[in-house]
Scaffold this active site. Sequence first.
Site, PDB file in Angstrom:
ATOM      1  NE  ARG A  43      42.052  35.355  41.140  1.00  0.00           N
ATOM      2  CZ  ARG A  43      42.245  36.204  40.114  1.00  0.00           C
ATOM      3  NH1 ARG A  43      41.403  36.204  39.093  1.00  0.00           N
ATOM      4  NH2 ARG A  43      43.245  37.046  40.123  1.00  0.00           N
ATOM      5  CB  CYS A  54      34.759  39.000  39.022  1.00  0.00           C
ATOM      6  SG  CYS A  54      35.727  37.622  38.422  1.00  0.00           S
ATOM      7  CG  ASN A  61      39.524  41.018  32.921  1.00  0.00           C
ATOM      8  OD1 ASN A  61      38.546  41.584  32.447  1.00  0.00           O
ATOM      9  ND2 ASN A  61      39.978  41.279  34.120  1.00  0.00           N
ATOM     10  CG  ASP A  62      42.567  35.415  32.047  1.00  0.00           C
ATOM     11  OD1 ASP A  62      43.511  35.704  31.286  1.00  0.00           O
ATOM     12  OD2 ASP A  62      42.647  35.491  33.281  1.00  0.00           O
ATOM     13  CD  GLU A 102      40.291  32.853  34.889  1.00  0.00           C
ATOM     14  OE1 GLU A 102      40.408  34.065  34.709  1.00  0.00           O
ATOM     15  OE2 GLU A 102      40.857  32.246  35.810  1.00  0.00           O
ATOM     16  CG  HIS A 159      52.897  53.508  46.613  1.00  0.00           C
ATOM     17  ND1 HIS A 159      53.892  52.890  47.314  1.00  0.00           N
ATOM     18  CD2 HIS A 159      51.853  52.641  46.600  1.00  0.00           C
ATOM     19  CE1 HIS A 159      53.475  51.705  47.718  1.00  0.00           C
ATOM     20  NE2 HIS A 159      52.244  51.520  47.285  1.00  0.00           N
ATOM     21  NE  ARG A 195      44.418  39.910  31.274  1.00  0.00           N
ATOM     22  CZ  ARG A 195      43.931  39.525  32.456  1.00  0.00           C
ATOM     23  NH1 ARG A 195      43.546  38.261  32.653  1.00  0.00           N
ATOM     24  NH2 ARG A 195      43.792  40.365  33.434  1.00  0.00           N
ATOM     25  NE  ARG A 238      42.339  40.637  39.500  1.00  0.00           N
ATOM     26  CZ  ARG A 238      41.419  41.504  39.056  1.00  0.00           C
ATOM     27  NH1 ARG A 238      41.069  42.540  39.798  1.00  0.00           N
ATOM     28  NH2 ARG A 238      40.862  41.332  37.871  1.00  0.00           N
TER      29      ARG A 238
HETATM   30  C1  PEP Z   1      39.457  37.813  34.611  1.00  0.00           C
HETATM   31  O1  PEP Z   1      40.241  37.079  34.005  1.00  0.00           O
HETATM   32  O2  PEP Z   1      38.454  38.333  34.086  1.00  0.00           O
HETATM   33  C2  PEP Z   1      39.678  38.142  36.032  1.00  0.00           C
HETATM   34  C3  PEP Z   1      38.772  38.772  36.735  1.00  0.00           C
HETATM   35  O3  PEP Z   1      40.847  37.794  36.593  1.00  0.00           O
HETATM   36  P1  PEP Z   1      42.281  38.493  36.309  1.00  0.00           P
HETATM   37  O4  PEP Z   1      42.013  39.793  35.605  1.00  0.00           O
HETATM   38  O5  PEP Z   1      42.890  38.651  37.674  1.00  0.00           O
HETATM   39  O6  PEP Z   1      42.977  37.482  35.471  1.00  0.00           O
HETATM   40 MG    MG Z   2      41.670  35.822  35.011  1.00  0.00          MG
END
Ligand code: PEP
Ligand code: MG
Length: 573
Positions: free
Chosen positions: A334, A504, A456-457, A433, A191, A467, A298
């Site tokens: 989501r 995303c 990301n995934d 993903e 915070h 990751r 999220r």
């Molecule tokens: C992703 O996996 O790219 C994603 C947007 O979801 P998160 O980062 O919440 O797994």
């Molecule tokens: Mg993801």
Amino acid sequence: MTGERVLYGVAASPGIGFGHALVYKEKPMGSLEREVADPKLELERYHNAVETFCRVTRIKADRVSEMAGKDQGDIIRCQIAMIQDPYMSGQVEGRIAMGQSAEAALSASCDLFIDIFTAAEDELTRQRAADVRDLRGSMLRLLLGLPEVDFSALQPGTVLLAEELSPSAVSVLNSANVAGIVLGKGGPTSHSAILARALEIPAVLGVEGRVLDTSTGETVIVDGNRGCAVFSPSPEMRTVYENRQKDFQQLRASLRVFVGQETRTGEGERIQLEANAGSVMDANRAAGYGCDGIGLLRTEFLYLDRTSQPGEEEQFHAYRQILAAMRGKRVTIRTLDVGGDKNLPYLGQIKEDNPFLGCRGIRFSLREEDMFRLHLRAMLRASAYGKAQLLLPMVSDVEEVRQARAILEEEKDSLRRRNIPFDEDLPLGVMVETVSACLMADAFAKVADFFSVGTNDLTQYVLGVDRGNARVAQLYSYFHPAVLRMIRHVLHSGQETGTQVSICGEAAADTALTPLLLSFGLKRFSVAPVALLPVRKAISLWTREEAQAVTQEAMSMETEEEVRQFLLQHEKK
Ligand code: PEP
Ligand code: MG
């Protein structure tokens, strides 16, 4: 200590600040135990302190709301809810009744919460321990009659150094006087970091090394962009940083022009730029920069920092609030994506050897059907109050989408029977993903209304690189040609099947990739609120022809290193 030295930490609030060190060391409070003659009087003393605490905290929170926005004020306001929490009061009052002093009872009860939060697996919950420490410090000072440290009237050009700085201390800082903050503890989700960003004070947190081994008055440069602090800088280093500060200020000013603008390419083609949000605060911040909606909400934020799952009403109100903040623009909600690195103690998740390959996202939801149904009902009900669409995470088989849709249809039926309004045409999409979702995109197009690529995934599953594992972090990169070919494949598949595709994951926010994504045919980007303006600007700098030339060359390369170097060289900012 003298001579130039650099300490590294986490870049928690961007910007570069020059100033003189003020080292703050928390004084020990001494023993809190003492003889209590009458527990009733002790209890009264405690209640009086709580009353004063709530009054003072409310004033502080209102001031922060005024300066930085309501959500930032709520960060301080949440301490009132904490001290009034029935479990917390019960703990303190029980101990006082047993003969403990109010100070000792409060301190022991706070320790209980601090231990629970500190033991949590996810970073966000761990950071909440700092809020409880903050509350404990303020309450103890009230009970012991000690003065509050006044951080509101520091000298201009102060760089504040401390092991930890509470959110309430950061909330009273005046950004005209405080050039930067350097702390031994904390991370970007604490915070204190959120407040520093809201106040635009450069900050470096979680600094390795001894922050407090600094002499008050020493010259310090705080680099909140790179996450380091330079002590007693040499004249050469000063010049480097003066130039960097000038560049940063120019960049900030050049981005301000893009606030509230539509996103268009160099030729004027309209591109949708949406925001990723993990809280109501994010949605409000994104609305402030101007965006075409929320491309990824999220929902995990509702499930963190608590001991039981949020009910239907609470979820409904949160989704509705975000839909309202977007004023008719689309919000992609989501469904719960727990598992992987997100474990919630009260969900009874089983410890797995490979949690990222385990019961995550949609797999968890389909197992915990009652919970999933409640979650969907809240989203369906909220859909009557704006433009929503639902998104399923961690999908790897078409059957999972069919099952989720069947459950959704049943919940729609039950709402219809009860005359509860919802959006009859609510779209249902899938996150692309996993490698299977990507390769089978044509099949998924038959069961899903849209795709959202979670790079990301996808990056970790395509490259086989965890990751979150620092030992292999240098291998985790969306510049890898294999990841880029995957992204291209989904976009082409979307074009062939007439399915809308957005991205995303973090790759959408990296302006070095903008020309490639545009050339692949991406028309919808969804990025963190802080990235909205840089990405809007980057998109405006590319024409189709220029982007295609860069893409053609990049896609002919064979290694991550080559692609990354090439794209960074051609990046337009
Ligand atoms: C992703 O996996 O790219 C994603 C947007 O979801 P998160 O980062 O919440 O797994
Ligand atoms: Mg993801």
